[in-house]
Design an enzyme around this catalytic site. Structure first.
Site, PDB file in Angstrom:
ATOM      1  N   ARG A   1      15.069  13.518   7.023  1.00  0.00           N
ATOM      2  CA  ARG A   1      14.581  11.994   7.342  1.00  0.00           C
ATOM      3  C   ARG A   1      15.015  11.043   6.113  1.00  0.00           C
ATOM      4  O   ARG A   1      15.053  11.418   5.055  1.00  0.00           O
ATOM      5  CB  ARG A   1      13.494  11.761   7.854  1.00  0.00           C
ATOM      6  CG  ARG A   1      12.327  12.200   6.729  1.00  0.00           C
ATOM      7  CD  ARG A   1      10.798  12.063   7.183  1.00  0.00           C
ATOM      8  NE  ARG A   1       9.878  12.288   6.286  1.00  0.00           N
ATOM      9  CZ  ARG A   1       8.648  11.936   6.112  1.00  0.00           C
ATOM     10  NH1 ARG A   1       8.152  11.521   7.289  1.00  0.00           N
ATOM     11  NH2 ARG A   1       7.771  12.242   5.105  1.00  0.00           N
TER      12      ARG A   1
ATOM     13  N   THR B   1     -13.474 -22.868 -16.572  1.00  0.00           N
ATOM     14  CA  THR B   1     -12.376 -22.031 -16.287  1.00  0.00           C
ATOM     15  C   THR B   1     -11.207 -22.622 -16.936  1.00  0.00           C
ATOM     16  O   THR B   1     -10.127 -21.836 -17.217  1.00  0.00           O
ATOM     17  CB  THR B   1     -12.049 -21.766 -14.738  1.00  0.00           C
ATOM     18  OG1 THR B   1     -11.696 -23.154 -14.244  1.00  0.00           O
ATOM     19  CG2 THR B   1     -13.327 -21.425 -13.858  1.00  0.00           C
TER      20      THR B   1
HETATM   21  O1  LIG Z   1       4.812  12.255   4.993  1.00  0.00           O
HETATM   22  C1  LIG Z   1       4.262  12.023   5.919  1.00  0.00           C
HETATM   23  N1  LIG Z   1       2.947  12.086   6.173  1.00  0.00           N
HETATM   24  C2  LIG Z   1       2.281  11.683   7.180  1.00  0.00           C
HETATM   25  O2  LIG Z   1       1.176  11.742   7.014  1.00  0.00           O
HETATM   26  C3  LIG Z   1       3.140  11.274   8.289  1.00  0.00           C
HETATM   27  N2  LIG Z   1       2.583  10.995   9.410  1.00  0.00           N
HETATM   28  C4  LIG Z   1       3.929  10.431  10.222  1.00  0.00           C
HETATM   29  O3  LIG Z   1       3.843   9.961  11.496  1.00  0.00           O
HETATM   30  N3  LIG Z   1       4.867  10.676   9.379  1.00  0.00           N
HETATM   31  C5  LIG Z   1       4.391  11.376   8.283  1.00  0.00           C
HETATM   32  N4  LIG Z   1       5.131  11.656   7.066  1.00  0.00           N
END
Ligand SMILES: O=c1[nH]c(=O)c2[nH]c(=O)[nH]c2[nH]1
Length: 303
Positions: free
Chosen positions: A179, A60
């Site tokens: 979010r 190696t």
């Molecule tokens: O974009 C997401 N997909 C998921 O599958 C998921 N599951 C979750 O709890 N939040 C999210 N957000």
């Protein structure tokens, strides 16, 4: 107990270097590549495992020396070209080597602007983001080449939703139309051998700029889509990104994303009589969602 060797591979991992490329016209104008290389060999090495016969072993240490000498003496931009150079070298030099795996992880050193123009030889290390290539090459000529962006950490503070999901007696999640969305992008694209040619044609594709172009396109598509789309889910966003890469990059066979959904939870301040209108969040270290998909072009239906 009677045993038999069912598979084996060996070589050097974590071989690191930084190469400086000087512009022949202006030697102070430079490019750098910091890379970490893994190079593993397979082939006629069975008796080294089963009979303690070391005669077949290319140490190696020799593998490491080879990586460094070829990094010094050959063109290594882009990493796909260097991977092909290394893989073919080992197969050509050692008749008992039947396959080589090469992985190259490149740090993101980017020239920064001084007085409005990129400086000739000063760079910023842009976080943990890496550009990666993986090549598995067999003496038969078969190969699998992929390229990737990894650990590109992004966050958007609005423009992401998640609602309409399955509800059962285990659900606690509240639907949301606003979010935080954050992830460490891991995007991998597998090259179409029919478009690239043989492993020796990888250098030709590199000369044409194909690897750099697709890397730049994949990065721009990922970042632009992340910013501009009002994301319905990680799943829909990653499919959208992968589809756009396949639309742009005809030499790419498939695109995969693996995206952690890094959760930021709204902190409850009602106890203090304060409304929290998506302003103060707790960055939750774990657990995180992890969502993966691979996307290919639909086969054309024959008329
Ligand atoms: O974009 C997401 N997909 C998921 O599958 C998921 N599951 C979750 O709890 N939040 C999210 N957000």
């Amino acid at each position: 107990m009677a045993t038999t060797l069912s598979s084996s591979t060996y070589g050097k991992d974590n071989v690191k270097f930084l190469k400086v490329k000087k512009d022949p016209q202006n030697p102070k104008k430079q490019e750098v590549m910091e890379a970490t290389v893994t190079c593993l060999l397979e082939g006629g090495f069975d008796t080294s495992y089963t009979e303690a016969d070391n005669s077949s072993i290319v140490p190696t240490d020799t593998v490491k020396n080879t990586i460094l000498v070829l990094a010094k003496t050959t063109e290594i931009w882009p990493i796909e070209r260097f991977a092909a150079k290394l893989a073919t070298h080992f197969v050509e030099k050692y008749s008992h080597v039947s396959g080589v795996s090469v992985k190259i992880v490149q740090d993101r050193w980017v020239k920064y602007a001084v007085d409005g123009k990129p400086h000739d030889h000063s760079f910023i290390h842009e976080g943990g983001e890496k550009r990666i290539t993986d090549l598995y090459y067999k003496r038969s000529g078969d190969y699998k080449l992929s390229s990737a962006i990894k650990d590109l950490t992004v966050l958007k503070s609005t423009g992401s939703m998640f609602y309409g999901y399955n509800k059962c007696d285990f659900i606690t999640l509240q639907p949301t139309t606003d979010r935080i969305l954050s992830t460490d992008v891991d995007a991998t694209w597998v090259w179409d051998n029919k478009k690239i040619g043989t492993v020796y044609d990888i250098a030709k594709a590199a000369d044409k700029g194909i690897f750099d172009n697709v890397y730049n396109q994949a990065r721009v598509i990922t970042l632009t889509t992340f910013a501009l789309e009002n994301s319905p889910s990680v799943q829909a966003t990653m499919f959208n990104m992968a589809t756009q890469i396949l639309e742009k990059a005809c030499s790419v066979y498939s695109v995969s994303y693996a995206l952690p959904n890094k959760h930021y939870f709204l902190i409850d301040l009602k106890w203090k009589g304060l409304e929290n209108d998506n302003e103060l969040f707790y960055p939750s270290p774990h657990p995180n969602g992890l969502i993966k998909c691979t996307v290919v072009r639909k086969e054309k239906t024959k008329l």
